[in-house]
Design an enzyme around this catalytic site. Structure first.
Site, PDB file in Angstrom:
ATOM      1  CG  PHE A   1      -1.846  -1.079   1.417  1.00 24.53           C
ATOM      2  CD1 PHE A   1      -3.133  -1.005   0.909  1.00 24.53           C
ATOM      3  CD2 PHE A   1      -1.470  -2.228   2.110  1.00 24.53           C
ATOM      4  CE1 PHE A   1      -4.020  -2.042   1.070  1.00 24.53           C
ATOM      5  CE2 PHE A   1      -2.356  -3.269   2.288  1.00 24.53           C
ATOM      6  CZ  PHE A   1      -3.636  -3.183   1.764  1.00 24.53           C
ATOM      7  CG  ASP A   2       1.168   5.861  -1.660  1.00 21.63           C
ATOM      8  OD1 ASP A   2       2.176   6.076  -0.945  1.00 21.63           O
ATOM      9  OD2 ASP A   2       0.546   6.774  -2.234  1.00 21.63           O
ATOM     10  N   GLY A   3       0.807   5.254   1.215  1.00 24.77           N
ATOM     11  CA  GLY A   3       0.236   5.829   2.432  1.00 24.77           C
ATOM     12  C   GLY A   3      -0.825   6.874   2.157  1.00 24.77           C
TER      13      GLY A   3
ATOM     14  CG  PHE B   1      -3.967  -1.151  -3.543  1.00 29.21           C
ATOM     15  CD1 PHE B   1      -5.051  -1.233  -4.412  1.00 29.21           C
ATOM     16  CD2 PHE B   1      -3.669  -2.252  -2.757  1.00 29.21           C
ATOM     17  CE1 PHE B   1      -5.812  -2.382  -4.499  1.00 29.21           C
ATOM     18  CE2 PHE B   1      -4.433  -3.413  -2.822  1.00 29.21           C
ATOM     19  CZ  PHE B   1      -5.506  -3.472  -3.701  1.00 29.21           C
TER      20      PHE B   1
END
Length: 439
Positions: A281-283, A398
């Site tokens: 995941f991106d933040g 993502f």
């Protein structure tokens, strides 16, 4: 013709002296012929039961006859064919491990598919048909020749399975996790449940079903809307994540408050794990809100660093995929409770462009305030994400920025774009400026 007991008849039809045997168990026969072992045709011949005397073991001649009869008997041959390899007739076969024999006979039994969990208890992953399978040729026919030609083509080729698409490895990894969960918790319904969401005509469903059975996928729930958008059905299916190759439908799902992403096929194939689900995941604007990105767009990086330092202990608001990470963490804890933290088949990654020293603490403290964690946190300080993702080899990554998605694709990672936050507004504004005036 009368003949004495034990004497062979001249016509060769009667038994010889060596073929007359006493009745087993010492029981008195009803007639003399009841004690004789009659010959039968080969296809109905059974093993002859020689008497076992309590006072002596069988003679060498009797053992040889038994072995010869077993080799000629069709029933014995069929039984030996069903024995596990390496156990038939081997000395000490009875001492073989029970697990080997059980595994052999379990493979002979027909496989029974597990029961689908109830939607309210499961983690539902809705996948479009074009995300799960490659349908470029069919989509070209639909765009150039229309619906009727498209449906006809699908009917003519319904026995040909589709090729795996971008979401296929991800779905296989979900099913691998389900297999381990069912072994640990046979009665639990906290499992992944995959739903096929498509706007295809119902007649096309036969080819989709054939393709799913061909690849041995466990997908029992279908939604085929016949040209209408399936977005209105996502909440009814209790969807936790929606993956599609149609960016417009993904944007509709995001606006409805459903975690969604547009999935892209990588430029090259990269081998991924078959036993462990890996999700990166991106933040900002993915797990978290786009609050920090708004400051970057409006005031620049220096003001962003000051803002993050001043609000380090204030949790960020949640982003569109926070709920999906929460669902993954819930399943991870089921493995942790069995002492399988190091062998857990789910592994999560935070891969963010933030720098650790200046803005990383707030991201980690936000996850902690939610009661969540990622197995690995990677702060890149603006460096490209593609090379690092190539080492991680996630089943899906993502991100809300398309240039990060493109970089991941080039390195062989299946990437999914999350159209959420201030970056999407700037992107739409730039596209509108580039569009020529139609008046």
């Amino acid at each position: 013709m009368r003949h004495r007991r034990g004497r062979r008849r001249r016509d060769g039809l009667g038994p010889g002296p060596e073929e007359v045997k006493p009745c087993p168990g010492g029981l008195k026969p009803r007639s003399f012929m009841g004690c004789l072992i009659k010959r039968a045709p080969p296809h109905r011949q059974r093993l002859r039961q020689f008497p076992v005397h309590a006072d002596r073991p069988p003679s060498r001649t009797e053992r040889q006859r038994q072995q010869q009869q077993r080799s000629r008997c069709p029933v014995a041959r069929s039984r030996r064919a069903m024995e596990p390899p390496g156990t038939a007739g081997a000395p000490g076969a009875a001492g073989r491990p029970w697990e080997e024999a059980k595994a052999f006979y379990d493979n002979l039994a027909p496989k029974k598919k597990p029961k689908s969990p109830k939607p309210e208890n499961a983690i539902t992953i809705a996948v479009s048909s074009r995300a799960l399978f490659r349908m470029e040729e069919e989509q070209k026919i639909y765009s150039e020749q229309g619906v009727e030609a498209y449906v006809k083509y699908q009917l003519d080729h319904e026995n040909e399975p589709f090729l795996p698409g971008a979401a296929f490895p991800f779905v296989k990894a979900l099913e691998a996790v389900n297999t381990q969960l069912r072994e640990l918790y046979p009665n639990s319904e906290e499992l992944f449940d995959i739903v096929l969401m498509t706007n295809n005509h119902a007649q096309v469903g036969v080819r989709l079903i054939n393709s799913i059975n061909h690849y041995d996928l466990f997908i029992e729930r279908f939604c085929m809307t016949g040209g209408n958008s399936p977005i209105c059905y996502l909440k009814a299916y209790h969807t936790n994540l929606y993956l599609s190759s149609d960016a417009e439908k993904v944007s509709e799902a995001i606006e409805e408050g459903i975690a969604a992403a547009t999935i892209f096929s990588p430029s090259k194939d990269l081998e991924v794990s078959e036993n462990q689900l890996r999700v990166a995941f991106d933040g900002d604007a993915v797990l978290f809100s786009d609050e920090s990105e708004q400051i970057v767009k409006a005031h620049g990086l220096d003001m962003f660093f000051e803002h993050e330092k001043a609000h380090e202990n204030k949790p960020l608001a949640q982003g569109p995929l926070k709920g999906f990470l929460e669902a993954l963490g819930k399943l991870q804890k089921k493995f942790y409770s069995k002492g399988l933290r190091l062998e857990c088949p789910i592994r999560t990654y935070l891969v963010t462009a933030r720098s650790a020293a200046s803005s990383g603490a707030r991201a980690l403290k936000t996850l902690r305030s939610w009661g969540l964690e990622t197995d690995e946190a990677l702060f890149l300080a603006g460096a490209p994400k593609g090379p690092l993702l190539k080492k991680i080899r996630p089943h899906i990554f993502f991100d809300d920025q398309m240039f990060h998605v493109e970089g991941a694709k080039e390195m062989g990672t299946v990437a999914a774009h999350v159209p959420y936050g201030i970056a999407q507004k700037h992107k739409r504004t730039a596209q509108e400026k580039q569009t020529p005036n139609s008046k």
